[in-house]
Design a protein around this motif. Structure first.
Motif, short mmCIF file in Angstrom:
data_model
loop_
_atom_site.label_atom_id
_atom_site.label_comp_id
_atom_site.label_asym_id
_atom_site.label_seq_id
_atom_site.Cartn_x
_atom_site.Cartn_y
_atom_site.Cartn_z
N GLU A 192 -6.41 10.32 4.55
CA GLU A 192 -5.31 9.42 4.17
C GLU A 192 -5.68 7.97 4.45
OE1 GLU A 192 -0.62 8.86 5.26
OE2 GLU A 192 -1.38 10.84 4.71
N GLU A 193 -6.34 7.72 5.57
CA GLU A 193 -6.78 6.36 5.89
C GLU A 193 -7.76 5.85 4.84
OE1 GLU A 193 -7.55 2.72 7.70
OE2 GLU A 193 -5.91 4.14 8.06
N LEU B 157 -8.01 6.82 1.71
CA LEU B 157 -7.29 6.60 0.45
C LEU B 157 -6.49 5.30 0.50
CD1 LEU B 157 -5.97 10.24 -0.11
CD2 LEU B 157 -7.80 9.10 -1.39
N LEU B 158 -5.81 5.07 1.62
CA LEU B 158 -5.03 3.83 1.73
C LEU B 158 -5.94 2.61 1.74
CD1 LEU B 158 -2.26 4.83 4.30
CD2 LEU B 158 -1.92 4.12 1.92
N HIS C 14 0.37 -0.79 4.39
CA HIS C 14 -0.86 -0.67 5.16
C HIS C 14 -1.54 -2.03 5.29
CE1 HIS C 14 -3.96 1.90 6.91
NE2 HIS C 14 -4.87 1.26 6.22
N ALA D 292 -5.56 12.87 8.55
CA ALA D 292 -5.40 11.44 8.77
C ALA D 292 -6.62 10.65 8.32
CB ALA D 292 -5.11 11.17 10.25
N LEU E 103 2.18 4.85 -4.31
CA LEU E 103 0.91 4.51 -3.69
C LEU E 103 0.82 3.01 -3.41
CD1 LEU E 103 -1.97 5.17 -2.77
CD2 LEU E 103 -2.69 4.98 -5.17
N ALA F 77 -6.04 14.47 -4.47
CA ALA F 77 -5.84 14.05 -3.08
C ALA F 77 -4.78 12.96 -2.99
CB ALA F 77 -7.16 13.56 -2.49
N LEU F 78 -4.70 12.12 -4.03
CA LEU F 78 -3.69 11.07 -4.07
C LEU F 78 -2.31 11.65 -4.39
CD1 LEU F 78 -5.66 8.33 -6.04
CD2 LEU F 78 -4.92 8.17 -3.66
N ARG G 229 -1.13 14.51 -3.96
CA ARG G 229 -0.55 15.34 -2.91
C ARG G 229 0.22 14.49 -1.90
NH1 ARG G 229 -5.36 18.51 -3.36
NH2 ARG G 229 -6.39 17.32 -1.71
N ARG G 230 -0.10 13.21 -1.85
CA ARG G 230 0.53 12.33 -0.87
C ARG G 230 1.52 11.35 -1.51
NH1 ARG G 230 -4.32 13.95 0.51
NH2 ARG G 230 -4.79 14.34 2.72
N TRP G 231 1.22 10.89 -2.72
CA TRP G 231 2.05 9.91 -3.41
C TRP G 231 2.26 10.37 -4.84
CZ3 TRP G 231 -2.48 8.39 -0.73
CH2 TRP G 231 -2.24 7.89 0.56
#
Length: 205
Positions: free
Chosen positions: A22-23, A25-26, A74, A19, A67, A56-57, A59-61
């Motif tokens: 991710e925070e 990155l956002l 966010h 988390a 993104l 890292a990006l 893997r999430r988006w």
């Protein structure tokens, strides 16, 4: 190099995971989005600003559109619902807030994202789910107060009914392609559609 985003102070010195990462990155994506709009958003810039790598990006988006949508969500902030003491006043205030937002820099970003999402149903749904629980909440709150005052039918306390007005206003933006609607359109939505609907309650399903 001049013009390149700089990582946050201390970025990369502490290994961030889960988390916390991710925070970060956002937050970096929000900063890029507000600085350059969706057109200037890139995975490279966000990764550099966050002090990490593009993996890292990804893997999430899966792409910059996903993104961008996540960053916008966010960015969005929910104001306390209005409490004018009158349902009509509360509805108009909520619609006027939305109208102001659409003509603001954040609203311009949202319109860019709607255009970019095009036929991408999942991402479009995420943007429109600014009318999911987040957007439904203030509408349900003002409607609950109205029910307690006897201004609305208890049967109207459903998310789909509560958010009819904001959905109609969004349709104005999407179909007309304009950044704001005239105030008389907001009054029309309120007086001709929303108030009659919630006062009598929806038809039984």
């Amino acid at each position: 190099m001049a013009g390149e985003p700089t990582p946050r102070q201390g970025a990369g010195r502490t290994r961030r995971r889960g988390a916390a990462l991710e925070e970060a990155l956002l937050r970096a994506a929000v900063e890029e989005l507000t600085a350059s709009g969706y057109a200037g958003l890139t995975m490279d810039k966000v990764a550099a600003r966050a002090g990490t790598n593009k993996n890292a990006l990804y893997r999430r988006w899966p792409n910059r559109l996903a993104l961008g949508v996540a960053a916008y969500r966010h960015l969005a902030r929910t104001l306390p619902p209005p409490d004018t003491g009158d349902l009509r006043g509360d509805v108009l205030e909520l619609l006027r807030r939305a109208n102001r937002h659409w003509s603001s820099p954040s609203g311009a970003i949202l319109r860019e994202l709607f255009t970019a999402a095009g036929g991408t149903a999942e991402l479009l749904a995420q943007l429109q789910d600014q009318s999911g629980e987040t957007v439904a909440a203030p509408w349900l709150t003002v409607l609950e107060r109205a029910v307690a005052r006897g201004e609305a039918a208890p049967e109207a306390l459903r998310p789909r009914v509560a958010t009819v007005a904001i959905v109609l206003l969004r349709d104005e933006f999407v179909t007309r392609g304009v950044p704001s609607a005239p105030d008389d359109v907001l009054v029309e939505i309120t007086d001709e559609v929303y108030l009659p609907l919630v006062r009598r309650g929806p038809a039984p399903g």
